[in-house]
Design a protein around this motif. Structure first.
Motif, PDB file in Angstrom:
ATOM      1  N   ASP A   4       0.821  -1.215   0.000  1.00  0.00           N
ATOM      2  CA  ASP A   4       0.000   0.000   0.000  1.00  0.00           C
ATOM      3  C   ASP A   4       0.854   1.263   0.000  1.00  0.00           C
ATOM      4  O   ASP A   4       0.498   2.263  -0.612  1.00  0.00           O
ATOM      5  N   THR A   5       1.981   1.226   0.713  1.00  0.00           N
ATOM      6  CA  THR A   5       2.862   2.393   0.775  1.00  0.00           C
ATOM      7  C   THR A   5       4.282   1.990   0.397  1.00  0.00           C
ATOM      8  O   THR A   5       4.713   0.872   0.691  1.00  0.00           O
ATOM      9  N   MET A   6       4.981   2.892  -0.245  1.00  0.00           N
ATOM     10  CA  MET A   6       6.353   2.623  -0.650  1.00  0.00           C
ATOM     11  C   MET A   6       7.277   2.717   0.560  1.00  0.00           C
ATOM     12  O   MET A   6       7.263   3.730   1.265  1.00  0.00           O
ATOM     13  N   PRO A   7       8.064   1.680   0.849  1.00  0.00           N
ATOM     14  CA  PRO A   7       9.037   1.770   1.947  1.00  0.00           C
ATOM     15  C   PRO A   7      10.006   2.924   1.711  1.00  0.00           C
ATOM     16  O   PRO A   7      10.175   3.410   0.585  1.00  0.00           O
ATOM     17  N   GLN A   8      10.651   3.363   2.788  1.00  0.00           N
ATOM     18  CA  GLN A   8      11.517   4.528   2.718  1.00  0.00           C
ATOM     19  C   GLN A   8      12.944   4.191   2.287  1.00  0.00           C
ATOM     20  O   GLN A   8      13.741   5.094   2.041  1.00  0.00           O
ATOM     21  N   SER A   9      13.277   2.918   2.231  1.00  0.00           N
ATOM     22  CA  SER A   9      14.626   2.513   1.822  1.00  0.00           C
ATOM     23  C   SER A   9      14.564   1.128   1.208  1.00  0.00           C
ATOM     24  O   SER A   9      13.569   0.409   1.363  1.00  0.00           O
ATOM     25  N   PHE A  10      15.656   0.761   0.531  1.00  0.00           N
ATOM     26  CA  PHE A  10      15.706  -0.572  -0.079  1.00  0.00           C
ATOM     27  C   PHE A  10      15.671  -1.649   0.999  1.00  0.00           C
ATOM     28  O   PHE A  10      14.981  -2.665   0.844  1.00  0.00           O
ATOM     29  N   ALA A  11      16.376  -1.420   2.109  1.00  0.00           N
ATOM     30  CA  ALA A  11      16.381  -2.400   3.201  1.00  0.00           C
ATOM     31  C   ALA A  11      14.976  -2.608   3.749  1.00  0.00           C
ATOM     32  O   ALA A  11      14.569  -3.742   4.045  1.00  0.00           O
ATOM     33  N   GLU A  36      15.061  -1.005  -8.536  1.00  0.00           N
ATOM     34  CA  GLU A  36      14.924  -0.071  -9.647  1.00  0.00           C
ATOM     35  C   GLU A  36      14.476   1.310  -9.166  1.00  0.00           C
ATOM     36  O   GLU A  36      14.845   2.325  -9.755  1.00  0.00           O
ATOM     37  N   HIS A  37      13.705   1.324  -8.080  1.00  0.00           N
ATOM     38  CA  HIS A  37      13.223   2.605  -7.540  1.00  0.00           C
ATOM     39  C   HIS A  37      14.325   3.351  -6.789  1.00  0.00           C
ATOM     40  O   HIS A  37      14.520   4.553  -7.005  1.00  0.00           O
ATOM     41  N   PHE A  38      15.014   2.647  -5.902  1.00  0.00           N
ATOM     42  CA  PHE A  38      16.002   3.301  -5.035  1.00  0.00           C
ATOM     43  C   PHE A  38      17.393   3.402  -5.677  1.00  0.00           C
ATOM     44  O   PHE A  38      18.175   4.278  -5.293  1.00  0.00           O
ATOM     45  N   ALA A  39      17.707   2.513  -6.606  1.00  0.00           N
ATOM     46  CA  ALA A  39      19.024   2.525  -7.253  1.00  0.00           C
ATOM     47  C   ALA A  39      18.866   2.108  -8.714  1.00  0.00           C
ATOM     48  O   ALA A  39      19.279   1.011  -9.110  1.00  0.00           O
ATOM     49  N   PRO A  40      18.265   2.962  -9.531  1.00  0.00           N
ATOM     50  CA  PRO A  40      17.991   2.589 -10.928  1.00  0.00           C
ATOM     51  C   PRO A  40      19.237   2.225 -11.720  1.00  0.00           C
ATOM     52  O   PRO A  40      19.175   1.365 -12.603  1.00  0.00           O
ATOM     53  N   ASP A  41      20.382   2.848 -11.394  1.00  0.00           N
ATOM     54  CA  ASP A  41      21.608   2.506 -12.109  1.00  0.00           C
ATOM     55  C   ASP A  41      22.009   1.060 -11.821  1.00  0.00           C
ATOM     56  O   ASP A  41      22.455   0.323 -12.715  1.00  0.00           O
ATOM     57  N   GLN A  42      21.838   0.612 -10.574  1.00  0.00           N
ATOM     58  CA  GLN A  42      22.145  -0.769 -10.234  1.00  0.00           C
ATOM     59  C   GLN A  42      21.173  -1.723 -10.921  1.00  0.00           C
ATOM     60  O   GLN A  42      21.570  -2.804 -11.384  1.00  0.00           O
ATOM     61  N   ILE A  45      22.327  -2.323 -14.413  1.00  0.00           N
ATOM     62  CA  ILE A  45      23.505  -3.190 -14.473  1.00  0.00           C
ATOM     63  C   ILE A  45      23.100  -4.650 -14.280  1.00  0.00           C
ATOM     64  O   ILE A  45      23.578  -5.550 -14.989  1.00  0.00           O
ATOM     65  N   VAL A  46      22.212  -4.892 -13.317  1.00  0.00           N
ATOM     66  CA  VAL A  46      21.718  -6.255 -13.081  1.00  0.00           C
ATOM     67  C   VAL A  46      21.029  -6.784 -14.334  1.00  0.00           C
ATOM     68  O   VAL A  46      21.257  -7.926 -14.746  1.00  0.00           O
ATOM     69  N   GLN A  47      20.201  -5.950 -14.960  1.00  0.00           N
ATOM     70  CA  GLN A  47      19.490  -6.403 -16.158  1.00  0.00           C
ATOM     71  C   GLN A  47      20.455  -6.720 -17.288  1.00  0.00           C
ATOM     72  O   GLN A  47      20.252  -7.699 -18.029  1.00  0.00           O
ATOM     73  N   ARG A  48      21.530  -5.939 -17.427  1.00  0.00           N
ATOM     74  CA  ARG A  48      22.506  -6.231 -18.478  1.00  0.00           C
ATOM     75  C   ARG A  48      23.207  -7.564 -18.215  1.00  0.00           C
ATOM     76  O   ARG A  48      23.472  -8.328 -19.145  1.00  0.00           O
ATOM     77  N   LEU A  49      23.510  -7.844 -16.936  1.00  0.00           N
ATOM     78  CA  LEU A  49      24.120  -9.135 -16.603  1.00  0.00           C
ATOM     79  C   LEU A  49      23.172 -10.270 -16.955  1.00  0.00           C
ATOM     80  O   LEU A  49      23.581 -11.259 -17.589  1.00  0.00           O
ATOM     81  N   VAL A  50      21.918 -10.150 -16.554  1.00  0.00           N
ATOM     82  CA  VAL A  50      20.942 -11.208 -16.824  1.00  0.00           C
ATOM     83  C   VAL A  50      20.789 -11.426 -18.327  1.00  0.00           C
ATOM     84  O   VAL A  50      20.750 -12.569 -18.805  1.00  0.00           O
ATOM     85  N   THR A  51      20.736 -10.337 -19.086  1.00  0.00           N
ATOM     86  CA  THR A  51      20.609 -10.449 -20.541  1.00  0.00           C
ATOM     87  C   THR A  51      21.819 -11.161 -21.131  1.00  0.00           C
ATOM     88  O   THR A  51      21.677 -12.035 -22.006  1.00  0.00           O
TER      89      THR A  51
END
Length: 235
Positions: A4-11, A36-42, A45-51
C-alpha cells in the motif's frame, strides 16, 4: 511495489517483502522493483548481466530431469562433512543453490524455503542449501532464515562449476558490488568473482533428478508450492 505504501529505503522494502503474504516470485519481484526505484543505475547493471547470461544460455548445460545428480562432499555451517549419498539414504532431497548471505533474493528465498521445511519433512524429504561462502556467513544466512537444514560451503564454487552452474559476474557487476559494499573476495575467500546460478534440484532417493529449476535471472526462483509438489511426487 505491491504494498500500500512505498518503503523509505531498499532495506525496508526487502524486509517488507519477507513479511508479505504472497507467492515467492511475487515477493522477489517486489525486491527487484525496489532496487529499480532506489538505485535505478544498479537495476540497469543487473538487467545487463541477466541479458548477457541468457544470451549465452547460461545454466542450460546443468544436470537435467532424469539425470543422476553428481555427488558432493561439502562442509556444513559447523564444519561437519556432508555427503549427498548419505543424505539420500534418508529419503529424497531438495538442493537449493544460493549466491550468498548478502543477496536479498537469496535471503528471501531461504526464508520462504524454511517456511515450508515442516511440510517437506512430513513428505519424507530433506533440504540442503549450498552457498560459496565461508561458514560464518552461511551460519548467518541460516539463522536469518530460521532454517533447520544444513547450509553447505561450496569453496571456490567447485561443485557449482562441475554442474555448469557457475558464472563470472563481469567487470561492470564487480564494480557495482564493490561500490555497494559487497566484499565477495572476503565472503568467499578468493578473488575470482564467480557466483552460482541460483537453482533448485529435487532428487529422489536413487539420486535421480525428478524436478529442477535453473534460471540465470537470480530474481526468479522455483515457487514453493512447486517444490513441495515435486517432493510429494517422489516420496
Amino acid at each position: 511495489m505491491t504494498l500500500d505504501t512505498m518503503p523509505q529505503s531498499f532495506a525496508e522494502a526487502v524486509q517488507a517483502a519477507m513479511e508479505f503474504d504472497a507467492p515467492l516470485n511475487q515477493r522477489l519481484a517486489m525486491v527487484a522493483e525496489a532496487l529499480e526505484h532506489f538505485a535505478p543505475d544498479q537495476g540497469e547493471i543487473v538487467q545487463r548481466l541477466v541479458t548477457r547470461l541468457k544470451n549465452h544460455d547460461a545454466g542450460n548445460q546443468a544436470p537435467a530431469v532424469g539425470d543422476k545428480m553428481p555427488g558432493f562432499v561439502l562442509p556444513d555451517e559447523n564444519g561437519k562433512i556432508v555427503r549427498l549419498g548419505e543424505m539420500l539414504r534418508e529419503g529424497p532431497l531438495v538442493i537449493n543453490f544460493h549466491r550468498g548471505h548478502w543477496c536479498p533474493y537469496c535471503r528471501l528465498t531461504s526464508v520462504g524455503v524454511a517456511g515450508i521445511q515442516d511440510e517437506i519433512e512430513a513428505a519424507g524429504a530433506r533440504l540442503v542449501a549450498i552457498v560459496p561462502e565461508h561458514a560464518r556467513y552461511s551460519r548467518k544466512m541460516k539463522e536469518t532464515a530460521g532454517a533447520r537444514f544444513p547450509f553447505l560451503t561450496d569453496a571456490a564454487n567447485g561443485y557449482a562449476l562441475s554442474l555448469n552452474l557457475a558464472i563470472w559476474v563481469g567487470l561492470e557487476m564487480e564494480d557495482m558490488m564493490v561500490r555497494a559494499g559487497i566484499d565477495l573476495p572476503r565472503y568467499q575467500g578468493n578473488s575470482a568473482w564467480f557466483l552460482p546460478i541460483p537453482a533448485t534440484f529435487v532428487v529422489d532417493r536413487k539420486g535421480v533428478i525428478a524436478a529442477r529449476y535453473v534460471d540465470p535471472d537470480h530474481r526468479q526462483r522455483m515457487e514453493l508450492d512447486e517444490m513441495l509438489a515435486a517432493v510429494r511426487r517422489v516420496r
